[in-house]
Design an enzyme around this catalytic site. Structure first.
Site, PDB file in Angstrom:
ATOM      1  N   ASP B 270       0.836  -1.196   0.000  1.00  0.00           N
ATOM      2  CA  ASP B 270       0.000   0.000   0.000  1.00  0.00           C
ATOM      3  C   ASP B 270       0.872   1.247   0.000  1.00  0.00           C
ATOM      4  O   ASP B 270       0.680   2.171  -0.791  1.00  0.00           O
ATOM      5  CB  ASP B 270      -0.883  -0.028   1.241  1.00  0.00           C
ATOM      6  CG  ASP B 270      -1.998   0.970   1.140  1.00  0.00           C
ATOM      7  OD1 ASP B 270      -2.560   1.317   2.181  1.00  0.00           O
ATOM      8  OD2 ASP B 270      -2.300   1.406   0.018  1.00  0.00           O
ATOM      9  N   ASP B 401      -9.742  -0.776   3.618  1.00  0.00           N
ATOM     10  CA  ASP B 401      -9.194  -0.447   4.922  1.00  0.00           C
ATOM     11  C   ASP B 401     -10.057  -1.018   6.021  1.00  0.00           C
ATOM     12  O   ASP B 401      -9.555  -1.619   6.971  1.00  0.00           O
ATOM     13  CB  ASP B 401      -9.111   1.078   5.078  1.00  0.00           C
ATOM     14  CG  ASP B 401      -8.161   1.682   4.090  1.00  0.00           C
ATOM     15  OD1 ASP B 401      -8.467   2.755   3.552  1.00  0.00           O
ATOM     16  OD2 ASP B 401      -7.108   1.070   3.858  1.00  0.00           O
TER      17      ASP B 401
END
Lengths: 101, 483
Positions: B270, B401
């Site tokens: 990420d 998330d």
């Protein structure tokens, strides 16, 4: 989606679509319709489309009531008599509880 | 997975700073300016609605030349106001994100604790993690988990690239269809399994008819809320639910060490994907900004509403998302009020944080292929004419998330020896990470990954609590020694 921002015609169209959609075995949609447009239909000061929105909300509430009655009746009957129905009861059941009924 | 927190600066910024600089001098004018920059959106005042426009804070914007006041005083005022702006935005938006993240975690932990299905090891694995972990030696197990994690991350990278390519070459239909199918699968199939397991756990009888009605209603209304129009709260609730479902599936089908490794590797990925100049997600964000259009708004959790008035591309239907956390306050009273921090603070210029997240999942054992990919992208500003400007932006967080945070906490509650201690520690760690990420967002004002900090803290806290704190507390309890 905030109803405040929509022009009245779009509100009406949305309410109408939710109302019509509920006929496809979707009482939840009617519930959403009633809750969401309740303020619009009954609390807000009058505007042109409000009458129609009111009818849609009322009819959705009616349909919802109907569905709730039907479902409650069916569920009560099923839960009460499931064990006594034997094979048919098992066939209808998605999950069968363990232990003594 | 790549998660982005993005804060888009746009023309609004300049307008904001102009407002800020003029505010102390001419309240009237500032009111007008602010009204203009808000574009008349009711939420301009908006408490939690998050205002439109970039966050005009930051020392770099203090240089705005004031018109007729003595410079030092105005600059000092601006600085104070700007600082307060930053802080106000940060706190408000953090709270707005705490609630859904907490809810998601609560759902996952509650399910893990009560429904044993999700912690059972049936021997089934995903296609992506073919190596078993019940091997003879520790070394073999470690190797297998590393291989599993590598395969998974490779798949994710490939899917990310495919998605970016599809987006770049404007294959919007494909992406839309893909997202539609994944949410369809989630809403119907996974919730079906979830319901089945819940009924089994609580030993309830359920007939097919009622079940069909329930699943049908849940699914269809969910699809409508997420992909079309629906009440804000309901849409948020659905997004939380599907994130929780996804996290539960991950918890069930990923073996132990693989799961922790994947969490760590995904955070690193990420970070790279979002911050490196050639990172796929960064390219995605920039392309979207160039084209001035939203990306996949269907899979972003947003706490405010975005209203796109002008769409540059007609092929991408405008989507309206999210809910206003609080009803927009009328602008007029505030605007006319005395200038100063309080007035400005209610003008939620809002900064956007968007996390771009991609995820893919395939159910191997069930012989079905499902690719769930979530990409959350900041909705770029549409700059419509002032009178029609009806835009509010607030905080957005990618669904991926949610999924990975919940997965971490869920795993902690499922497998930790410390049980509730560890679970709570991980929970707190993730929330702290989220706060820090938002703080960084306020400072840097560009796309930021939301996973790394939180997951890093979560992992550290998990292993520390499980291996250090819990035995310590057990010993204390054993010896009845209270500290």
């Amino acid at each position: 989606m905030n109803l405040e921002r929509l022009p009245n015609e779009e509100k009406l169209s949305l309410c109408r679509k939710y109302y019509l959609g509920g006929f496809a075995f979707l009482p939840f949609l009617w519930l959403v319709n009633v809750v969401w447009f309740f303020k619009e239909a009954f609390v807000k000061p009058d505007y042109t489309e409000q009458m129609q929105i009111k009818t849609y909300v009322k009819r959705s509430a009616l349909g919802l009531l109907l569905w709730v009655t039907v479902l409650t009746t069916w569920i009560t009957i099923f839960q009460r008599f499931r064990a006594e129905w034997g094979e048919v009861g098992d066939y209808l059941s998605f999950t069968i509880p363990l232990g003594i009924p | 997975m790549a998660n982005n927190t993005e804060d888009i600066e746009n023309n609004m910024d300049e307008q904001e700073t102009n407002v800020a600089s003029e505010l102390t001098q001419q309240p009237q004018e500032a009111a007008v300016t602010r009204a203009r920059s808000r574009g008349g959106s009711g939420g301009g005042g908006g408490g939690d609605g998050g205002g439109g426009g970039g966050n005009g804070t930051g020392p770099e914007q203090n240089g705005q030349p004031p018109a007729a006041r003595p410079p030092p005083r105005v600059e000092e005022n601006e600085e104070d106001e700007d600082e307060e702006l930053t802080l106000k935005y940060g706190a408000k938006h953090v709270i707005m994100l705490f609630v859904p993240v907490t809810l998601c975690m609560v759902v996952v932990v509650a399910t893990i604790k009560s429904v044993s299905f999700y912690t059972q090891n049936d021997g089934q694995r995903l296609i992506y993690t073919p190596f078993p972990e019940d091997t003879d030696t520790v070394g073999q197990r470690a190797l297998n988990s590393i291989l599993n994690a590598t395969i998974m991350i490779t798949v994710i990278i490939v899917m990310t690239l495919v998605l970016v390519l599809l987006y770049k070459y404007r294959c919007y239909k494909v992406i839309q269809g893909w997202l539609f199918l994944s949410s369809l699968l989630l809403l119907f199939f996974f919730s079906f399994i979830y319901l089945k397991e819940v009924f089994k756990t609580y030993n309830l009888a359920m007939d097919y008819f009622t079940l069909a009605i329930i699943i049908w209603n849940f699914g269809v209304v969910g699809m409508m809320c997420i992909h079309w129009k629906g009440p804000l709260r309901l849409q948020q609730a659905y997004l939380i639910m599907i994130s929780a479902l996804m996290a539960l599936v991950f918890i069930k089908y990923l073996p132990e060490w693989t799961a922790w490794l994947i969490l760590a590797v995904i955070s690193v990925y990420d970070l790279l994907a979002v911050l490196c100049p050639k990172g796929p997600l960064r390219i995605l964000v920039e392309t979207a900004q160039e084209r001035n259009e939203p990306i996949f708004p269907a899979l972003i959790y947003s706490s405010t509403m975005v209203w796109l008035v002008n769409m540059a591309d007609t092929e991408w239907p405008p989507k309206r998302n999210s809910t206003e956390a609080a009803p927009p306050q009328p602008e007029a009273p505030e605007a006319v009020g005395s200038p100063g921090p309080t007035t400005l603070s209610q003008d939620d210029g809002g900064f956007n944080s968007s996390w771009v997240n991609q995820q893919q999942h395939q159910l191997g054992p069930l012989q079905s292929t499902d690719q769930t990919r979530r990409e959350i992208q900041e909705l770029p500003d549409a700059r419509p004419p002032v009178e029609e400007d009806d835009e509010e932006r607030g905080v957005k967080l990618g669904l991926g998330d949610f999924i990975f945070y919940s997965m971490l906490v869920g795993k902690a509650s499922a497998t930790a020896s410390g049980d509730w201690n560890t679970t709570l520690a991980c929970f707190v760690a993730i929330l702290i990470g989220l706060c820090l990420t938002l703080l960084l967002l306020a400072i840097f004002k560009k796309a930021l990954p939301a996973l790394p900090i939180s997951i890093f803290f979560g992992l550290v806290f998990y292993f520390a609590t499980d291996n250090l704190v819990q035995p310590f507390m057990d010993r204390l309890a054993l010896h009845q020694f209270y500290i």
